[in-house]
Design an enzyme around this catalytic site. Sequence first.
Site, PDB file in Angstrom:
ATOM      1  N   THR A  35       0.841  -1.216   0.000  1.00 31.46           N
ATOM      2  CA  THR A  35       0.000   0.000   0.000  1.00 31.46           C
ATOM      3  C   THR A  35       0.867   1.253   0.000  1.00 31.46           C
ATOM      4  OG1 THR A  35      -0.135  -0.069   2.415  1.00 31.46           O
ATOM      5  CG2 THR A  35      -1.979  -1.048   1.219  1.00 31.46           C
ATOM      6  N   TYR A 141      -7.689  -8.297  13.144  1.00 31.35           N
ATOM      7  CA  TYR A 141      -6.662  -7.234  13.184  1.00 31.35           C
ATOM      8  C   TYR A 141      -6.364  -6.820  14.630  1.00 31.35           C
ATOM      9  CZ  TYR A 141      -4.849  -2.428  12.859  1.00 31.35           C
ATOM     10  OH  TYR A 141      -4.119  -1.272  13.020  1.00 31.35           O
ATOM     11  N   ILE A 200     -21.801   7.700   3.590  1.00 33.08           N
ATOM     12  CA  ILE A 200     -21.619   7.609   5.041  1.00 33.08           C
ATOM     13  C   ILE A 200     -22.243   6.281   5.480  1.00 33.08           C
ATOM     14  CG2 ILE A 200     -22.281   8.641   7.248  1.00 33.08           C
ATOM     15  CD1 ILE A 200     -22.456  11.362   5.713  1.00 33.08           C
ATOM     16  N   ARG A 208     -15.389   8.294  16.425  1.00 40.10           N
ATOM     17  CA  ARG A 208     -14.010   7.844  16.548  1.00 40.10           C
ATOM     18  C   ARG A 208     -13.213   8.995  17.133  1.00 40.10           C
ATOM     19  NH1 ARG A 208     -16.341   3.994  15.734  1.00 40.10           N
ATOM     20  NH2 ARG A 208     -16.108   2.361  14.164  1.00 40.10           N
TER      21      ARG A 208
HETATM   22  P1  NAD Z   1      -0.227   2.248   5.416  1.00 38.70           P
HETATM   23  O1  NAD Z   1      -0.917   1.145   4.695  1.00 38.70           O
HETATM   24  O2  NAD Z   1      -0.151   3.575   4.775  1.00 38.70           O
HETATM   25  O3  NAD Z   1       1.240   1.817   5.833  1.00 38.70           O
HETATM   26  C1  NAD Z   1       1.628   0.474   6.016  1.00 38.70           C
HETATM   27  C2  NAD Z   1       2.900   0.260   5.225  1.00 38.70           C
HETATM   28  O4  NAD Z   1       3.374  -1.062   5.470  1.00 38.70           O
HETATM   29  C3  NAD Z   1       2.712   0.410   3.730  1.00 38.70           C
HETATM   30  O5  NAD Z   1       3.724   1.230   3.193  1.00 38.70           O
HETATM   31  C4  NAD Z   1       2.821  -1.023   3.207  1.00 38.70           C
HETATM   32  O6  NAD Z   1       3.318  -1.071   1.887  1.00 38.70           O
HETATM   33  C5  NAD Z   1       3.740  -1.639   4.221  1.00 38.70           C
HETATM   34  N1  NAD Z   1       3.591  -3.086   4.364  1.00 38.70           N
HETATM   35  C6  NAD Z   1       2.428  -3.784   4.517  1.00 38.70           C
HETATM   36  N2  NAD Z   1       2.695  -5.102   4.620  1.00 38.70           N
HETATM   37  C7  NAD Z   1       4.048  -5.227   4.560  1.00 38.70           C
HETATM   38  C8  NAD Z   1       4.922  -6.344   4.615  1.00 38.70           C
HETATM   39  N3  NAD Z   1       4.461  -7.596   4.763  1.00 38.70           N
HETATM   40  N4  NAD Z   1       6.263  -6.123   4.510  1.00 38.70           N
HETATM   41  C9  NAD Z   1       6.745  -4.870   4.334  1.00 38.70           C
HETATM   42  N5  NAD Z   1       5.950  -3.776   4.259  1.00 38.70           N
HETATM   43  C10 NAD Z   1       4.617  -3.952   4.382  1.00 38.70           C
HETATM   44  O7  NAD Z   1      -0.958   2.353   6.845  1.00 38.70           O
HETATM   45  P2  NAD Z   1      -0.743   3.386   8.042  1.00 38.70           P
HETATM   46  O8  NAD Z   1      -2.055   3.995   8.313  1.00 38.70           O
HETATM   47  O9  NAD Z   1       0.439   4.242   7.796  1.00 38.70           O
HETATM   48  O10 NAD Z   1      -0.440   2.381   9.240  1.00 38.70           O
HETATM   49  C11 NAD Z   1       0.874   2.205   9.762  1.00 38.70           C
HETATM   50  C12 NAD Z   1       0.798   1.395  11.040  1.00 38.70           C
HETATM   51  O11 NAD Z   1       0.010   2.080  12.022  1.00 38.70           O
HETATM   52  C13 NAD Z   1       0.159   0.016  10.859  1.00 38.70           C
HETATM   53  O12 NAD Z   1       0.886  -0.897  11.670  1.00 38.70           O
HETATM   54  C14 NAD Z   1      -1.233   0.199  11.417  1.00 38.70           C
HETATM   55  O13 NAD Z   1      -1.772  -1.003  11.914  1.00 38.70           O
HETATM   56  C15 NAD Z   1      -0.978   1.205  12.533  1.00 38.70           C
HETATM   57  N6  NAD Z   1      -2.175   1.974  12.890  1.00 38.70           N
HETATM   58  C16 NAD Z   1      -2.728   2.843  11.993  1.00 38.70           C
HETATM   59  C17 NAD Z   1      -3.868   3.573  12.356  1.00 38.70           C
HETATM   60  C18 NAD Z   1      -4.517   4.542  11.411  1.00 38.70           C
HETATM   61  O14 NAD Z   1      -5.518   5.156  11.799  1.00 38.70           O
HETATM   62  N7  NAD Z   1      -4.006   4.760  10.224  1.00 38.70           N
HETATM   63  C19 NAD Z   1      -4.430   3.389  13.628  1.00 38.70           C
HETATM   64  C20 NAD Z   1      -3.838   2.481  14.513  1.00 38.70           C
HETATM   65  C21 NAD Z   1      -2.687   1.799  14.147  1.00 38.70           C
END
Ligand code: NAD
Length: 307
Positions: A35, A141, A200, A208
Amino acid sequence: MNILITGGAGFIGSNIADAMIEKGHRVIIVDNLITGKKENIHPKAVFHEMDVRDVKIENIFFKEKIDVICHHAAQMDVRKSVVDPIFDANVNVLGMLNLLQMAVKHQVKKFIFASTGGAIYGEQDYFPADENHPMRPCSPYGITKLTGEKYLFFYQQTYGLKYVVLRYANVYGPRQNPHGEAGVVAIFCSKMLHGEQPIINGDGTQTRDYVYIDDVVAANLLALKHPQSDFFNIGTGIETDVNKLFRVLRDELKSTAEERHGETKPGEQQRSVLNYDKATSILGWKPGVDVETGLQRTAAFFRDKHK
Ligand code: NAD
């Protein structure tokens, strides 16, 4: 310090990478670009296109002498985790274990973990939830993120690996991916700018806790300096419903989209909001950007990108 940021081409990881480079750290990014986007990667970061589950990741540890792992790579789509819990566990549990094993073998000093306050507590008994709230995740998740936290505890007890867990609320801001299922702010911005009709889910009264990306970056910088192993909610303590988000963004983007409601998504939580007192008293963190300002900045980012 040499900091490995997994998921550093994604929304949150790339913003953290920029800030850490700005502070003078050497940043190494591992991302499989599932992503994430190359254009998000800071030119001064060392980039390895690789999956966190890949055993060849060890070569990076030999070469780069990693001091800190800041683990943000994940399967982070709640609905996808329900449809394919095996894939979710594969990435979120086995990927993390691969890194934890490397951390011990290569004497990494600290492991910062992006967990979730939104999904780990499940339906809340009280509002806002503090870190002692019962943990009853209602999605695979949420379960795999909780599992990650439990592994950190094990590695700390057994091998002395220091960790900081950051349980984020709903993070939003520039670079969020508007094409997935998650990230309602980015999705609404993108649809409004493309003249498409945003939907929506349900009556839109579900709430949230929206925390702006700059505040999340600040929490990571503080986590880097924090000497003890601990876990913190990173949220604002304020609930915002989807209808309000829609209206603020529509005004901000001067969109003519109507307020249209679709079906309620099965299993969707009605309310979620985090208490961040612990992060304030121990880390010295508090949110600095209110939701109106954050939405304005995010709308401006997507508007400029759209031009
Ligand atoms: P995102 O999808 O933009 O970032 C995730 C990144 O991880 C991407 O660049 C993707 O290419 C990479 N990735 C996915 N699977 C992979 C793998 N197997 N090996 C290597 N790279 C991989 O999402 P984000 O919103 O930036 O989320 C980042 C982190 O924060 C995640 O761990 C997510 O669970 C956590 N998080 C996000 C939110 C939110 O609201 N966005 C809330 C709570 C926790």
